[in-house]
Design a protein around this motif. Structure first.
Motif, PDB file in Angstrom:
ATOM      1  N   GLN A 495      33.628 -43.350 -56.431  1.00 27.59           N
ATOM      2  CA  GLN A 495      33.852 -44.624 -56.009  1.00 27.59           C
ATOM      3  C   GLN A 495      34.350 -44.400 -54.504  1.00 27.59           C
ATOM      4  OE1 GLN A 495      36.636 -45.579 -59.052  1.00 27.59           O
ATOM      5  NE2 GLN A 495      35.296 -47.094 -59.964  1.00 27.59           N
ATOM      6  N   ILE A 496      34.427 -45.494 -53.486  1.00 26.60           N
ATOM      7  CA  ILE A 496      34.789 -45.313 -52.184  1.00 26.60           C
ATOM      8  C   ILE A 496      35.679 -46.506 -51.816  1.00 26.60           C
ATOM      9  CG2 ILE A 496      32.838 -44.009 -51.401  1.00 26.60           C
ATOM     10  CD1 ILE A 496      31.866 -46.529 -50.368  1.00 26.60           C
ATOM     11  N   TYR A 497      36.478 -46.300 -50.959  1.00 33.00           N
ATOM     12  CA  TYR A 497      37.116 -47.629 -50.478  1.00 33.00           C
ATOM     13  C   TYR A 497      36.613 -48.503 -49.424  1.00 33.00           C
ATOM     14  CZ  TYR A 497      41.513 -45.349 -52.762  1.00 33.00           C
ATOM     15  OH  TYR A 497      42.289 -44.820 -53.633  1.00 33.00           O
ATOM     16  N   ASP A 498      36.843 -49.652 -49.731  1.00 33.91           N
ATOM     17  CA  ASP A 498      36.022 -50.703 -48.878  1.00 33.91           C
ATOM     18  C   ASP A 498      36.887 -50.716 -47.495  1.00 33.91           C
ATOM     19  OD1 ASP A 498      34.823 -52.951 -47.886  1.00 33.91           O
ATOM     20  OD2 ASP A 498      35.930 -54.309 -49.190  1.00 33.91           O
ATOM     21  N   ALA A 499      36.040 -49.957 -46.537  1.00 29.80           N
ATOM     22  CA  ALA A 499      36.506 -49.885 -45.279  1.00 29.80           C
ATOM     23  C   ALA A 499      35.813 -51.266 -44.504  1.00 29.80           C
ATOM     24  CB  ALA A 499      35.740 -48.823 -44.394  1.00 29.80           C
ATOM     25  N   ASN A 500      34.694 -51.917 -44.723  1.00 31.89           N
ATOM     26  CA  ASN A 500      34.177 -53.038 -44.054  1.00 31.89           C
ATOM     27  C   ASN A 500      34.906 -54.165 -43.992  1.00 31.89           C
ATOM     28  OD1 ASN A 500      32.008 -51.383 -43.688  1.00 31.89           O
ATOM     29  ND2 ASN A 500      30.672 -52.239 -45.168  1.00 31.89           N
ATOM     30  N   ARG A 501      35.695 -54.696 -45.240  1.00 32.21           N
ATOM     31  CA  ARG A 501      36.070 -55.747 -45.345  1.00 32.21           C
ATOM     32  C   ARG A 501      37.301 -56.164 -44.344  1.00 32.21           C
ATOM     33  NH1 ARG A 501      39.256 -57.769 -49.611  1.00 32.21           N
ATOM     34  NH2 ARG A 501      38.920 -55.861 -50.518  1.00 32.21           N
ATOM     35  N   ALA A 502      38.153 -55.086 -44.375  1.00 26.85           N
ATOM     36  CA  ALA A 502      39.457 -55.062 -43.279  1.00 26.85           C
ATOM     37  C   ALA A 502      38.916 -55.031 -41.837  1.00 26.85           C
ATOM     38  CB  ALA A 502      40.264 -53.916 -43.653  1.00 26.85           C
ATOM     39  N   MET A 503      37.933 -54.305 -41.516  1.00 22.12           N
ATOM     40  CA  MET A 503      37.310 -54.455 -40.229  1.00 22.12           C
ATOM     41  C   MET A 503      36.945 -55.770 -39.827  1.00 22.12           C
ATOM     42  SD  MET A 503      34.456 -51.796 -38.607  1.00 22.12           S
ATOM     43  CE  MET A 503      33.045 -52.223 -40.092  1.00 22.12           C
ATOM     44  N   GLY A 594      25.531 -51.753 -45.454  1.00 26.76           N
ATOM     45  CA  GLY A 594      26.720 -51.189 -46.198  1.00 26.76           C
ATOM     46  C   GLY A 594      27.490 -50.313 -45.266  1.00 26.76           C
ATOM     47  N   ASN A 595      26.914 -49.328 -44.710  1.00 21.40           N
ATOM     48  CA  ASN A 595      27.881 -48.188 -44.019  1.00 21.40           C
ATOM     49  C   ASN A 595      28.383 -48.954 -42.759  1.00 21.40           C
ATOM     50  OD1 ASN A 595      26.757 -45.898 -45.563  1.00 21.40           O
ATOM     51  ND2 ASN A 595      24.583 -46.138 -44.371  1.00 21.40           N
ATOM     52  N   PRO A 596      29.592 -48.470 -42.897  1.00 22.75           N
ATOM     53  CA  PRO A 596      30.624 -49.135 -41.866  1.00 22.75           C
ATOM     54  C   PRO A 596      30.119 -49.111 -40.541  1.00 22.75           C
ATOM     55  CG  PRO A 596      31.647 -47.783 -43.499  1.00 22.75           C
ATOM     56  CD  PRO A 596      30.465 -47.374 -43.627  1.00 22.75           C
ATOM     57  N   VAL A 597      29.693 -48.129 -39.883  1.00 18.30           N
ATOM     58  CA  VAL A 597      29.115 -47.976 -38.561  1.00 18.30           C
ATOM     59  C   VAL A 597      28.080 -48.971 -38.200  1.00 18.30           C
ATOM     60  CG1 VAL A 597      28.491 -46.709 -36.678  1.00 18.30           C
ATOM     61  CG2 VAL A 597      30.034 -45.538 -38.101  1.00 18.30           C
ATOM     62  N   ALA A 598      27.139 -48.922 -39.173  1.00 19.51           N
ATOM     63  CA  ALA A 598      25.907 -49.897 -38.929  1.00 19.51           C
ATOM     64  C   ALA A 598      26.673 -51.379 -39.158  1.00 19.51           C
ATOM     65  CB  ALA A 598      24.951 -49.613 -40.040  1.00 19.51           C
ATOM     66  N   ALA A 599      27.486 -51.522 -40.233  1.00 21.46           N
ATOM     67  CA  ALA A 599      27.915 -53.015 -40.622  1.00 21.46           C
ATOM     68  C   ALA A 599      28.774 -53.335 -38.961  1.00 21.46           C
ATOM     69  CB  ALA A 599      29.074 -53.080 -41.385  1.00 21.46           C
ATOM     70  N   VAL A 652      30.559 -41.101 -19.421  1.00 16.15           N
ATOM     71  CA  VAL A 652      30.406 -41.431 -20.682  1.00 16.15           C
ATOM     72  C   VAL A 652      30.154 -40.373 -21.666  1.00 16.15           C
ATOM     73  CG1 VAL A 652      29.243 -43.048 -22.149  1.00 16.15           C
ATOM     74  CG2 VAL A 652      29.650 -43.741 -20.067  1.00 16.15           C
ATOM     75  N   GLU A 653      30.908 -40.380 -22.440  1.00 14.45           N
ATOM     76  CA  GLU A 653      30.802 -39.183 -23.769  1.00 14.45           C
ATOM     77  C   GLU A 653      30.626 -40.105 -25.002  1.00 14.45           C
ATOM     78  OE1 GLU A 653      33.911 -36.608 -24.837  1.00 14.45           O
ATOM     79  OE2 GLU A 653      35.441 -37.802 -24.074  1.00 14.45           O
ATOM     80  N   VAL A 654      29.915 -39.354 -25.734  1.00 13.40           N
ATOM     81  CA  VAL A 654      29.404 -40.100 -27.170  1.00 13.40           C
ATOM     82  C   VAL A 654      29.883 -39.291 -28.147  1.00 13.40           C
ATOM     83  CG1 VAL A 654      27.275 -41.202 -26.305  1.00 13.40           C
ATOM     84  CG2 VAL A 654      27.406 -38.864 -27.478  1.00 13.40           C
ATOM     85  N   PHE A 655      30.322 -39.967 -29.417  1.00 10.10           N
ATOM     86  CA  PHE A 655      30.841 -39.257 -30.565  1.00 10.10           C
ATOM     87  C   PHE A 655      29.763 -38.078 -31.003  1.00 10.10           C
ATOM     88  CE2 PHE A 655      31.657 -39.123 -35.257  1.00 10.10           C
ATOM     89  CZ  PHE A 655      33.160 -38.986 -35.104  1.00 10.10           C
ATOM     90  N   PRO A 656      30.304 -36.926 -31.502  1.00 14.61           N
ATOM     91  CA  PRO A 656      29.443 -36.043 -31.739  1.00 14.61           C
ATOM     92  C   PRO A 656      28.284 -36.229 -32.902  1.00 14.61           C
ATOM     93  CG  PRO A 656      31.613 -35.282 -31.660  1.00 14.61           C
ATOM     94  CD  PRO A 656      31.750 -36.703 -31.562  1.00 14.61           C
ATOM     95  N   SER A 657      28.620 -37.166 -33.805  1.00 15.02           N
ATOM     96  CA  SER A 657      27.608 -37.356 -35.003  1.00 15.02           C
ATOM     97  C   SER A 657      27.291 -38.922 -34.722  1.00 15.02           C
ATOM     98  CB  SER A 657      28.506 -37.171 -36.305  1.00 15.02           C
ATOM     99  OG  SER A 657      27.619 -37.811 -37.410  1.00 15.02           O
ATOM    100  N   GLY A 661      27.673 -43.095 -41.598  1.00 15.63           N
ATOM    101  CA  GLY A 661      29.069 -43.128 -42.609  1.00 15.63           C
ATOM    102  C   GLY A 661      30.321 -42.794 -42.014  1.00 15.63           C
ATOM    103  N   ARG A 662      30.274 -42.143 -40.678  1.00 14.87           N
ATOM    104  CA  ARG A 662      31.366 -41.547 -39.929  1.00 14.87           C
ATOM    105  C   ARG A 662      32.231 -42.743 -39.159  1.00 14.87           C
ATOM    106  NH1 ARG A 662      30.522 -36.177 -38.764  1.00 14.87           N
ATOM    107  NH2 ARG A 662      32.468 -36.158 -37.794  1.00 14.87           N
ATOM    108  N   VAL A 663      33.097 -43.296 -40.260  1.00 17.89           N
ATOM    109  CA  VAL A 663      33.766 -44.436 -39.595  1.00 17.89           C
ATOM    110  C   VAL A 663      34.980 -44.175 -38.615  1.00 17.89           C
ATOM    111  CG1 VAL A 663      35.557 -44.250 -41.685  1.00 17.89           C
ATOM    112  CG2 VAL A 663      34.898 -46.467 -40.494  1.00 17.89           C
ATOM    113  N   SER A 664      35.333 -42.897 -38.634  1.00 16.26           N
ATOM    114  CA  SER A 664      36.419 -42.294 -37.643  1.00 16.26           C
ATOM    115  C   SER A 664      35.824 -42.293 -36.231  1.00 16.26           C
ATOM    116  CB  SER A 664      36.775 -40.893 -38.041  1.00 16.26           C
ATOM    117  OG  SER A 664      35.570 -40.038 -37.871  1.00 16.26           O
ATOM    118  N   GLY A 665      34.338 -42.454 -36.071  1.00 16.58           N
ATOM    119  CA  GLY A 665      33.774 -42.605 -34.579  1.00 16.58           C
ATOM    120  C   GLY A 665      34.166 -43.913 -34.139  1.00 16.58           C
TER     121      GLY A 665
END
Length: 698
Positions: A495-503, A594-599, A652-657, A661-665
């Motif tokens: 299971q994973i924690y829901d990151a999208n709703r708060a965002m 569903g993926n946080p970055v895509a959402a 301009v630099e970009v996130f390495p990944s 799913g890499r929500v920290s970016g």
């Protein structure tokens, strides 16, 4: 009791105004059932009276009951009519004026007649004001303060109840209405006699005839309701005709329920809220069309720009409107344009502390005698400064009559009775013109504009107290998936924690909408259906994340398919691609990945502008900037790419990944790099488009 036709008349006491429509002239407007015709301009009273007589005859022949409301006093303060006619009957006074007023398109005797009337009263007055310089009229003082002992009240009871109403005794100067009354009563008398028993005058007579005349006042409704007609008088007759003609029979009974007195009454006074509702009813827009999201694909993948253009052309506001106090309007979206209630500044005023005089001054030294008195902000000088004199003035004070120029006090030497200064000094130096910022009746802000704190200052400065705004858009946020848990709840490795709703809830709040937390829905269609049913009853739009593709577990897409409104968009972009859009009980649903970055990227690119339109605002286009890249990338053609990015040392630099799913970016980034659909080879220094998150309202 109601009327089939309402005619509003903005009267004038002046001479012929010429063929070109002008302000301070005679304007009329006809309205029926809340819909007003185009306002009409009449160059003089003779033309207007003929038009009124012919129009009322036509309405009478068509068996339409007609109200004609004039913006002039139908009566004077108590005691005036009896002194002239021996009776308190105001209609007898109408006939008295009709017998004595001389009126042609080029001249009239209103000032002379006012002086003759004053001579019939003790003391000096009650009329005052002479608009003809150098031409004194016997028994007619030029200033109101010069009157004394005439024995009459300054205002009627209805004038005292109407904030801002002017005295009918004033014949010239700002706010003068006395000339309108003297030149209007004869017209009213002639109309009354022409139509005989078919016409009555409210409130002096029972308003049960085919034609009813009444007195009105064009300050009952807030100026923000005026249309954007370039001439305020025309906008006023249109607004009030529309408002009165929209009243129901029961509302008319309320408005007309006034005890008759010899002083009369202003029609609608005390019923501003009712009139405002009639003039500006709360409207609920029609629901969106079932095919609003249906896009002819033409290709397997839809380009981002094509998808955005489709949303922009097919969506519209889904919110009603409300009137709120200006102080509470920050962040709200205007549902109607706002015009200046008065000019800003309302009077020419001083930009500095110093001395006011009539300019210009030529080169050289000058000495000017000081006129007694002073002008300060909020304490204007009441007199006139003689030619060649100066008067003390302070910043923000009204420029006194007889002056137009201000010299800075540091540029003068002042004595007890004189000031000395050096020229040259241009005429109107250090003086702000009346209305140089905003002019009364001028359009200030358009509909669909979201109000900022600076906008509130602008509207307050021009006298706006209330605005008509869209009700806040209520946006529900729902996460879907059996694997999701709320942060803080126990969770297994599967299971994973829901990151999208708060965002997404935070996004919606920052965009000025009302966020509604719909929680987490399991992968169970009956349960999800029940959640959507409840959400549609309390939300204007719904954002979901997860289940937006076409797989067996994509229950959101399957349910929207069952409504017949599903549009499964495959967007040629990274991250993102699947978007499920549709209507659930007429409520638009945006199914995000569903993926946080895509959402989040899909929310910024698609939901942000779409929700703005649904809320009644303009379509927002994010502002990008061309900056050198600080990264290397080889991009294939055929899709738009948005990379999490930030600026370091001007590049301009970009996130390495690039993983969705890499929500920290998202926390690392301050914006997005927007790479176009075409193929691209980017190396350090290559110009790229950087869009800060602030351009998306975050």
């Amino acid at each position: 009791m109601s009327f089939d036709t309402v005619i509003m008349v903005d009267w004038s006491g002046g001479r012929d105004r010429g063929a070109t429509p002008k302000k301070d002239a005679i304007w009329t407007c006809i309205a029926r059932d809340g819909a007003a015709e185009a306002p009409l301009y009449h160059r003089n009273r003779q033309v207007a009276e003929t038009w009124l007589r012919d129009t009322l005859a036509a309405e009478l022949a068509a068996d339409r009951r007609t109200l004609v409301a004039f913006d002039l006093c139908f009566a004077y303060p108590a005691g005036f009519a009896a002194q002239l006619t021996g009776s308190d009957d105001p209609l007898a006074l109408w006939d008295w004026f009709a017998d004595r007023v001389i009126d042609t398109p080029d001249a009239n005797n209103r000032f002379t007649l006012a002086g003759q009337i004053n001579a019939l009263f003790p003391g000096t007055g009650p009329f005052w004001g002479n608009g003809r310089p150098g031409h004194d009229v016997d028994h007619l003082p030029r200033k109101g303060r010069d009157r004394t002992g005439h024995g009459l009240p300054e205002h009627r009871a209805t004038d005292r109840a109407a904030p801002g109403a002017f005295s009918p005794w004033q014949l010239s100067g700002a706010g003068a209405v006395g000339g309108q009354v003297i030149m209007g009563l004869p017209t009213l008398a002639r109309l009354r006699h022409h139509f005989g028993p078919d016409l009555s005058v409210w409130p002096f007579q029972s308003p049960d005839t085919s034609i009813v005349l009444a007195e009105s006042y064009f300050s009952l409704l807030p100026a923000r309701l005026l249309t954007d007609h370039p001439i305020r008088d025309a906008a006023q007759v249109s607004l009030y005709a529309r408002a009165f003609s929209a009243l129901t029979d029961a509302e008319w009974r309320t408005v007309l329920a006034v005890d008759p007195t010899p002083e009369g009454w202003v029609l609608g006074l005390g019923h501003a809220a009712l009139l405002q509702k009639a003039a500006n009813p709360v409207l609920t827009p029609p629901p969106l069309r079932n095919d609003c999201f249906a896009m002819p694909q033409g290709a397997h993948w839809t380009p981002v720009d094509q998808a955005l253009a489709h949303l922009q052309s097919h969506l519209s506001s889904v919110t009603g409107t409300e009137d709120i106090a200006l102080a509470h309007a920050a962040g709200r979206i205007l549902a109607a344009p706002v015009t200046a209630a008065r000019s800003h500044p309302p009077h020419a005023n001083a930009a500095v502390d110093g001395y006011a005089f009539a300019g210009p001054l030529p080169e050289g030294s000058h000495t000017l005698p000081l006129h007694p008195g002073r002008a300060a902000a909020g304490q204007p000088f009441a007199g006139t400064v003689p030619p060649g004199h100066a008067i003390r003035i302070f910043t923000g004070a009204n420029i006194p009559a007889g002056t137009d120029t201000v010299v800075l006090q540091e540029d003068t030497t002042a004595g007890a009775a004189h000031i000395a200064l050096h020229g040259p000094l241009k005429q109107r130096a250090n003086a702000r013109r009346a209305g140089e910022d905003l002019t009364a009746g001028e359009a200030v802000l358009p509909a669909r504009h979201r109000l900022t704190p600076a906008d509130l200052a602008t509207l307050a400065a021009c006298g706006t107290a209330q605005v008509t705004v869209h009700r806040p858009l209520r946006v529900g946020v729902l996460s879907t998936g059996d694997e999701l848990r709320a942060p803080g709840d126990p969770a297994t490795d599967g299971q994973i924690y829901d990151a999208n709703r708060a965002m997404l809830l935070a996004d919606i709040a920052r965009w000025g909408h009302q966020p509604i937390d719909l929680g987490i829905a399991p992968d169970d269609r009956p349960t999800l259906r029940g959640i959507l049913d409840a959400a549609a009853a309390r939300c204007d739009a719904i954002l979901t994340s997860g289940g937006a593709s076409a797989g067996d577990e994509d229950h959101m897409s399957a349910l929207l398919q069952g409504t017949g409104t599903l549009a499964l968009w495959r967007i040629a972009m990274k991250p993102g691609r699947p978007l499920a859009l549709g209507l659930w009980a007429d409520t638009p649903v945006f199914g995000l990945p569903g993926n946080p970055v895509a959402a989040q990227v899909c929310a910024l690119i698609f939901a942000h502008p779409a929700l703005a339109l649904l809320a009644g605002a303009n379509w927002p286009t994010p502002q990008g900037y061309r900056l050198p890249a600080a990264f290397t990338k080889s991009k294939k053609p055929g899709r738009r790419e948005f990379l999490r990015a930030r600026i370091t040392d001007g590049a301009v630099e970009v996130f390495p990944s690039e993983g969705s799913g890499r929500v920290s970016g998202l926390s690392w980034a301050t914006g997005l790099v927007d790479l176009p659909d075409d193929a691209a080879r980017i190396t350090p220094g290559t110009p790229v488009t950087y869009i800060p998150f602030t351009s998306f309202g975050l």
